[in-house]
Design a protein around this motif. Structure first.
Motif, short mmCIF file in Angstrom:
data_model
loop_
_atom_site.label_atom_id
_atom_site.label_comp_id
_atom_site.label_asym_id
_atom_site.label_seq_id
_atom_site.Cartn_x
_atom_site.Cartn_y
_atom_site.Cartn_z
N VAL A 281 0.85 -1.20 0.00
CA VAL A 281 0.00 0.00 0.00
C VAL A 281 0.88 1.25 0.00
N LEU A 282 0.45 2.25 -0.75
CA LEU A 282 1.07 3.57 -0.74
C LEU A 282 -0.03 4.62 -0.66
N GLU A 283 0.16 5.60 0.21
CA GLU A 283 -0.77 6.72 0.28
C GLU A 283 -0.02 8.02 0.06
N VAL A 284 -0.69 8.95 -0.61
CA VAL A 284 -0.12 10.28 -0.84
C VAL A 284 -1.22 11.30 -0.61
N PHE A 285 -0.82 12.53 -0.26
CA PHE A 285 -1.80 13.60 -0.16
C PHE A 285 -2.22 14.01 -1.57
N ALA A 286 -3.49 14.33 -1.72
CA ALA A 286 -4.03 14.60 -3.06
C ALA A 286 -3.69 16.00 -3.56
N TYR A 287 -3.52 16.98 -2.65
CA TYR A 287 -3.36 18.36 -3.07
C TYR A 287 -2.24 19.05 -2.31
N TYR A 288 -1.78 20.16 -2.90
CA TYR A 288 -0.90 21.06 -2.17
C TYR A 288 -1.77 22.06 -1.39
N ASP A 289 -1.19 22.61 -0.36
CA ASP A 289 -1.89 23.61 0.43
C ASP A 289 -1.91 24.94 -0.32
N GLY A 290 -3.08 25.54 -0.45
CA GLY A 290 -3.18 26.80 -1.16
C GLY A 290 -3.00 26.62 -2.65
N GLU A 291 -2.31 27.56 -3.28
CA GLU A 291 -2.13 27.54 -4.73
C GLU A 291 -0.73 27.09 -5.14
N HIS A 292 0.01 26.54 -4.18
CA HIS A 292 1.40 26.14 -4.47
C HIS A 292 1.40 24.73 -5.05
N HIS A 293 1.75 24.61 -6.31
CA HIS A 293 1.71 23.32 -6.99
C HIS A 293 3.10 22.76 -7.30
N ARG A 294 4.14 23.52 -7.07
CA ARG A 294 5.49 23.04 -7.38
C ARG A 294 6.08 22.27 -6.22
N SER A 295 6.86 21.25 -6.53
CA SER A 295 7.49 20.43 -5.49
C SER A 295 8.96 20.82 -5.36
N ASP A 296 9.21 22.04 -4.90
CA ASP A 296 10.58 22.55 -4.83
C ASP A 296 11.13 22.57 -3.41
N GLY A 297 10.51 21.81 -2.51
CA GLY A 297 10.98 21.75 -1.14
C GLY A 297 10.26 22.70 -0.23
N SER A 298 9.74 23.80 -0.77
CA SER A 298 8.98 24.74 0.06
C SER A 298 7.49 24.43 0.03
N ALA A 299 7.12 23.44 -0.77
CA ALA A 299 5.71 23.09 -0.91
C ALA A 299 5.18 22.46 0.38
N LYS A 300 3.91 22.68 0.62
CA LYS A 300 3.25 22.13 1.80
C LYS A 300 1.99 21.42 1.36
N ALA A 301 1.78 20.23 1.87
CA ALA A 301 0.63 19.42 1.45
C ALA A 301 -0.63 19.82 2.21
N ASP A 302 -1.75 19.70 1.52
CA ASP A 302 -3.06 19.79 2.17
C ASP A 302 -3.35 18.40 2.72
N THR A 303 -3.41 18.26 4.03
CA THR A 303 -3.54 16.94 4.66
C THR A 303 -4.99 16.46 4.75
N GLY A 304 -5.89 17.15 4.08
CA GLY A 304 -7.30 16.81 4.21
C GLY A 304 -7.77 15.63 3.39
N THR A 305 -7.11 15.34 2.27
CA THR A 305 -7.57 14.27 1.38
C THR A 305 -6.37 13.46 0.90
N ARG A 306 -6.52 12.14 0.83
CA ARG A 306 -5.44 11.26 0.39
C ARG A 306 -5.86 10.44 -0.82
N LEU A 307 -4.84 10.04 -1.58
CA LEU A 307 -4.99 9.02 -2.61
C LEU A 307 -4.30 7.77 -2.11
N ARG A 308 -4.92 6.63 -2.32
CA ARG A 308 -4.35 5.35 -1.86
C ARG A 308 -4.17 4.44 -3.07
N PHE A 309 -3.02 3.79 -3.13
CA PHE A 309 -2.72 2.84 -4.19
C PHE A 309 -2.45 1.47 -3.55
N VAL A 310 -3.21 0.48 -3.98
CA VAL A 310 -3.11 -0.87 -3.41
C VAL A 310 -2.62 -1.81 -4.50
#
Length: 329
Positions: A281-310
């Protein structure tokens, strides 16, 4: 999980950011997970299912209409059509009265068996309250869904059968000495239909060790994070997908390189392998917090919704055409 029709293929998507097609992922939808305030004991839900089945039998077992009667209205005069409509409305009212009578009788019978009381009509006429309804009971009564799995397994069921290996039509679940949450799997009657996993934090009085949850996806901490992100309101928390054998590592690789901020702490070092159940199983957060969509280290995840891969370990578990949820536990 509910599988597609026998012979159906997974939907292929390319997770790469370029135009290459070297790393196609085999994926299909599996289930959704809801976090709710409270769950009733599984036995209570099964009692409701039994009452609903009896209600259905009482309403429709002897109710038959011939084709000749159904087509009569098409051949009659306008005056007869109007009369037929009046009769139809009257029949509908009779069906409502019949249903009410059957349901009251079932409730009275249940009340007598529970407390040995008399035939009290008040037990069957409780006023309807629209708010604060039990989500699982609404699915059972409103949509005809049924509970086909649970976590942890009820002690009486666990003692009666080896439910950890039960892949049949009965209730499935894995016995556990302790769990920080309670869950029920609610499914439609269609073998290829809807699957909804409903989870709540275990009763505070149940003396459960909330820090020792074996399954990451049943951890109470996830529910607490979800509630914090949604103003303490219950709702849909996880969208889950099943992937073909060997493809989960590629998904983790993509997230760890392109979107590391979307990896929860428990999955930052890799997928979780449940060897006894031959599933990863792998889970990831579905969205970034706010309007930040880049994964440059300063990004913060929105912890409200997850995607799960089984990922089941074999094609037999993956696409055999029978129903079942391959989520460990």
């Amino acid at each position: 999980m509910a599988s597609n029709a026998p012979g159906d293929k997974y939907h292929h998507v390319d997770p790469t950011t370029d135009n290459g097609n070297d790393n196609m992922i085999d994926i299909r939808f599996s289930h959704v997970q809801l976090y709710v305030d409270k769950l009733c004991p599984v036995a209570e839900y099964k009692e409701l299912e039994s009452s609903l089945n009896e209600f259905h039998d009482g309403m429709y077992a002897s109710s038959t209409t011939s084709e000749e009667e159904e087509t009569t209205a098409a051949a009659v005069e306008e005056e007869e059509k109007e009369k037929q409509q009046e009769n139809s409305l009257s029949s509908m009212e009779n069906d409502i009265d019949k249903g009410r009578s059957i349901w009251k009788a079932l409730l009275r019978s249940g009340a007598r068996e529970e407390d040995g009381g008399d035939d009290d009509d008040d037990a069957a006429t409780t006023a309807f309250v629209p708010h604060g309804r039990d989500v699982v009971k609404q699915l059972l009564a409103g949509f005809g869904f049924r509970i086909t799995g649970c976590h942890p397994a009820p002690s009486d069921v666990a003692a009666a059968t080896d439910i950890s290996e039960n892949d049949g039509g009965g209730i499935r679940g894995r016995a556990a000495s302790s769990s920080s949450t309670n869950s029920v799997l609610v499914t439609s009657s269609d073998p290829n239909g809807i699957q909804m996993l409903v989870t709540s934090i275990a009763n505070a009085d149940s003396k459960v060790d909330l820090s020792g949850e074996h399954y990451y996806h049943f951890d109470a901490a996830n529910i607490e994070k979800f509630y914090d992100a949604h103003s303490q309101r219950q709702g849909i928390a996880v969208l889950a997908f099943e992937v073909g054998p060997g493809h989960l590592a590629e998904i983790f690789h993509r997230y760890s390189h392109l979107h590391p901020a979307l990896l929860p702490t428990e999955y930052q070092h890799g997928v979780k392998v449940y060897e006894h159940e031959r599933t990863s199983v792998l889970e990831v957060f579905a969205y970034y917090d706010g309007e930040h969509h880049r994964s440059d280290g300063s990004a913060k995840a929105d912890t409200g919704t997850r995607l799960r891969f089984v990922e089941p370990s074999s094609m037999e578990k993956c696409g055999g055409g029978g129903r079942g949820c391959n989520l460990p536990g």
